[in-house]
Structures are given as structure tokens and as C-alpha cells.
Write an enzyme that holds these catalytic residues in place. Structure first.
Site, PDB file in Angstrom:
ATOM      1  N   TYR A 142       0.833  -1.207   0.000  1.00 40.69           N
ATOM      2  CA  TYR A 142       0.000   0.000   0.000  1.00 40.69           C
ATOM      3  C   TYR A 142       0.871   1.262   0.000  1.00 40.69           C
ATOM      4  O   TYR A 142       0.410   2.328  -0.395  1.00 40.69           O
ATOM      5  CB  TYR A 142      -0.939   0.045   1.209  1.00 40.69           C
ATOM      6  N   LYS A 187       3.739 -15.340   2.900  1.00 39.89           N
ATOM      7  CA  LYS A 187       3.645 -16.116   1.654  1.00 39.89           C
ATOM      8  C   LYS A 187       5.084 -16.421   1.220  1.00 39.89           C
ATOM      9  O   LYS A 187       5.536 -16.035   0.141  1.00 39.89           O
ATOM     10  CB  LYS A 187       2.886 -15.268   0.615  1.00 39.89           C
ATOM     11  N   ASP A 219      -2.683 -18.112   2.353  1.00 41.24           N
ATOM     12  CA  ASP A 219      -3.838 -18.782   1.740  1.00 41.24           C
ATOM     13  C   ASP A 219      -4.401 -19.848   2.681  1.00 41.24           C
ATOM     14  O   ASP A 219      -5.615 -20.002   2.831  1.00 41.24           O
ATOM     15  CB  ASP A 219      -3.509 -19.358   0.346  1.00 41.24           C
ATOM     16  N   ASP A 243      -5.132  -6.743   6.159  1.00 41.27           N
ATOM     17  CA  ASP A 243      -6.344  -6.047   5.730  1.00 41.27           C
ATOM     18  C   ASP A 243      -7.413  -7.072   5.336  1.00 41.27           C
ATOM     19  O   ASP A 243      -8.566  -7.033   5.783  1.00 41.27           O
ATOM     20  CB  ASP A 243      -5.972  -5.157   4.520  1.00 41.27           C
ATOM     21  N   ASP A 247     -10.900  -8.612   7.662  1.00 40.90           N
ATOM     22  CA  ASP A 247     -12.293  -8.515   7.196  1.00 40.90           C
ATOM     23  C   ASP A 247     -12.954  -9.897   7.263  1.00 40.90           C
ATOM     24  O   ASP A 247     -14.107 -10.037   7.682  1.00 40.90           O
ATOM     25  CB  ASP A 247     -12.355  -8.007   5.745  1.00 40.90           C
TER      26      ASP A 247
END
Ligand code: NAD
Length: 355
Positions: A142, A187, A219, A243, A247
């Protein structure tokens, strides 16, 4: 105690949920003899409309001078087509970076009264959902370079050892105060930045022998959060993974409208906001759930102002509201008493008692 709180109402449901939260804070001040001085700050789409800038320097300065910042949410379709560098979300990224708040804490806890609102099977919910996601907030993709060259778009993902170390320490320290289990999510089978992440986490683990460190690929983590959420105590991860996972974690607890967050850096001046966005689809209808913001204010009382009893009082008032069966539309289930945003704020305010 006198505290100056910068208040960013923002866009969409932001003003509605923040107004209810200020009612609660005013009652806390009354009960405990504090003075909360609110400083209005424009950020997001409303600031673009007013100044042509999602967070002008003067507004950022108001936040930096305050004891803490309370934020509703920013953004909405109206500003989708403005050039990238003045989108509402840029204001938020600038605020987080300006305040240096690198650690974002998001609890994923199911309120027993809301067990029915979880989309997960009862047998999974009954095992308990109570974990914390520690998300790195001012680095990663970001904050990397973004550019589009012809038909190719580029976003840069970069982390330094020191950026990983400081958030890693928050992860270990958070786990030390809980069940001493830390899951580092990355990852590393694909990304260099994740391999560095993993290396730093394992180096830090030697300094926190009381904490059990495990690694998980992002994942797999996304699957495990719905398959077996009871296995988690504290998750530490980078900005974008955090992020997305937070959620997901919020949904299994019932509603995104219930989850608060705190963001802190090197000082006690923190940024407190619900994890959801500006929900333009329900803005102005008095149906938004203000509890995520009210609980964010409780985190502000606890983490930035050291007002522990006051924070407990707010959380107990929310719990009493749920006990009595009140529900905004997002968490409504059979037998619940449907209330709007304002009524929710009023009832929680009335429930407040000096602990
Ligand atoms: P959103 O979180 O705003 O909404 C997702 C869904 O959850 C919607 O159906 C919405 O009605 C519902 N919802 C969210 N908060 C709720 C609440 N308090 N009570 C009841 N229901 C609630 O996500 P989105 O729709 O993807 O984004 C809308 C806008 O918000 C976009 O412009 C986005 O960029 C922005 N956004 C801002 C922030 C922030 O300010 N921190 C975070 C995320 C998204």
C-alpha cells in the site's frame, strides 16, 4: 483528566456512527469527571469537496497535536473517478503514515449473545472465537510505488528488517499478555519480502521463549480462519494480508459493524476506528451499527489514556445492550429487538455505569 480528541467523521455512515460514539464518551466524561475536548478534522471525500485535498496539512496537524484520533470512515462512489493521488483513501494512508502508527490491532471475538449471527456452523462457533490480528500498517504494497505504464500497472511491495522487527515485537508482546501463541502469516513460498518476514520472526522468537511461534501461509490462514478459528490466539502479518484476513475474521464473528481497531506507533497518541468502510449503501438511513466505533473509543480510553475502568464500563454497556436483545439490522436474528443507529447509541449511553 483533560484530553484533546481529534474527531474525523468522514463520509457515508461516518458522521452517524461517530455522533453516537461521542454521546457515549460524553457520558463517560460526566461519570468519571473527565473533560474530552473534540477537535473537528476534515478528511476523505468531504475534505476533497472542501479543499480539493483528502487531508490538507492543516487538518493533519490538528491530529498530530491531539491526544488521540477517533475516525468514522472515508470514501464513496462520488470520489471514485478523482485522480489517484487525491482519492479519499489517500487521506487515510497519509494520516496513518503522518502519525507513524505502524501497528494495527484488530480483535476477532464473538460476543456470546451473537453466536447465532455467525455464518459458521454452531459446532465451530462453540469451540470459541477469540483472537487478535496484529497488522503492519504503514509499509508493504500500500505504501510502495504505484504506477501505470501503457498497458502495465506496477505496485511495489517492500519491507525492511527494522519494519518487520518492530511489528514482530508487538505480536510477541501481545501474545505474552494472552495465551502465548503467535502465528506469523506470510507467503514465503513465493515472496522475498515474506522470506525476510519469516527470518526476522524466528530471530525474534529467541527473545520471547515463553511464546510459541508458528508459521502459516496466508492462503492456508484464510481457510483455517473459517475451518478452525479456535486454534488462533494472536496472528501477526503484513499490511495487505492483515487487511484481507481481518475482514474475513470480522465476518465470522457476526458483522463487520461490531469490530473496533487501534493503531499505535512510538507514542500514546493513537488512531481509533472501526474496521469497516463508509458503507454508502446504508448511509443516511439511521441503520448503521455504531458499535465498532464505540468499542474503538473504548480501546482509546484503555490504550491511549490509561482509563481502564472507563474502557470496561463502555464494553459492559455494549454487552448489557446485547443482553437485552437490541440489534441493529446487520446483526438482527429471530427474537431480536430492531433498533436504528441513534437508538443503539442512546441505549448504550443509558447503560453506562461507573465500574
Ligand atoms: P464497507 O465496509 O463500507 O461495507 C461493506 C458492507 O458492510 C456493506 O454492505 C455495508 O453496508 C456493511 N457495513 C459496513 N459497516 C457497517 C456498519 N457499521 N453497520 C452495518 N453494516 C455495515 O466496504 P465497501 O462497501 O467495500 O467500501 C465502501 C467505501 O468505504 C469505499 O469507498 C471504500 O474505499 C471505503 N473504505 C474505507 C475504509 C476506512 O475509512 N477505513 C475502510 C474500508 C473501505
Amino acid at each position: 483528566m483533560l484530553k484533546n480528541i481529534a474527531v474525523i467523521r468522514g463520509d457515508g455512515i461516518g458522521p452517524e456512527i461517530v455522533n453516537e460514539t461521542l454521546k457515549v464518551l460524553d457520558r463517560v466524561a460526566e461519570l468519571y469527571g473527565h473533560t474530552f475536548n473534540y477537535i473537528d478534522v476534515d478528511m476523505g471525500g468531504c475534505a476533497i469537496d472542501k479543499y480539493g485535498d483528502p487531508l490538507p496539512e492543516t487538518e493533519l496537524k490538528k491530529c498530530l497535536k491531539s491526544d488521540s484520533v477517533l475516525l468514522g470512515a472515508v470514501g464513496g462512489e462520488k470520489w471514485n473517478d478523482v485522480p489517484g493521488n487525491i482519492r479519499p483513501e489517500k487521506g487515510l494512508l497519509r494520516l496513518r503514515a503522518g502519525m507513524g502508527v505502524y501497528s494495527n490491532i484488530r480483535p476477532a471475538k464473538i460476543w456470546p449473545q451473537l453466536a447465532d449471527a455467525s455464518p459458521l456452523k454452531k459446532s465451530i462457533v462453540e469451540q470459541g472465537i477469540d483472537f487478535i490480528i496484529v497488522r503492519e500498517l504503514i509499509g508493504g504494497i500500500y505504501f510502495g510505488e504505484h504506477k501505470t505504464e501503457g498497458d502495465t500497472a506496477i505496485d511495489v511491495l517492500k519491507y525492511s528488517e527494522s519494519e518487520i522487527e518492530r511489528i514482530g515485537r508487538i505480536g510477541f508482546e501481545t501474545a505474552q499478555k494472552r495465551n502465548k501463541k503467535l502465528c506469523s502469516v506470510e507467503k514465503s513460498n513465493v515472496l522475498d519480502s515474506s522470506r525476510l518476514w519469516k527470518k526476522v520472526m524466528h530471530r525474534l522468537a529467541d527473545e520471547y521463549p515463553d511464546v510459541e511461534l508458528s508459521d502459516m501461509l496466508v492462503d492456508n490462514c484464510a481457510m483455517q480462519i473459517v475451518k478452525n478459528p479456535a486454534q488462533f490466539d494472536v496472528i501477526v502479518t503484513e499490511n495487505m494480508f492483515g487487511d484481507i484476513l481481518s475482514d474475513e475474521a470480522s465476518m465470522i464473528t457476526g458483522s463487520i459493524g461490531m469490530i473496533p481497531s487501534s493503531s499505535l506507533g512510538a507514542t500514546t497518541c493513537g488512531l481509533y476506528e472501526p474496521i469497516h468502510g463508509s458503507a454508502p449503501d446504508i448511509a443516511g438511513k439511521d441503520i448503521a451499527n455504531p458499535i465498532g466505533t464505540i468499542l474503538s473509543a473504548a480501546m482509546m480510553l484503555r490504550f491511549s489514556f490509561d482509563m481502564l475502568k472507563e474502557a470496561d464500563a463502555v464494553e459492559n454497556a455494549v454487552s448489557a445492550y446485547l443482553d437485552k436483545g437490541y440489534r441493529t439490522a446487520d446483526i438482527m436474528s429471530e427474537g431480536g429487538k430492531l433498533v436504528g443507529c441513534k437508538q443503539c447509541g442512546d441505549i448504550i449511553t443509558q447503560n453506562l455505569r461507573k465500574e
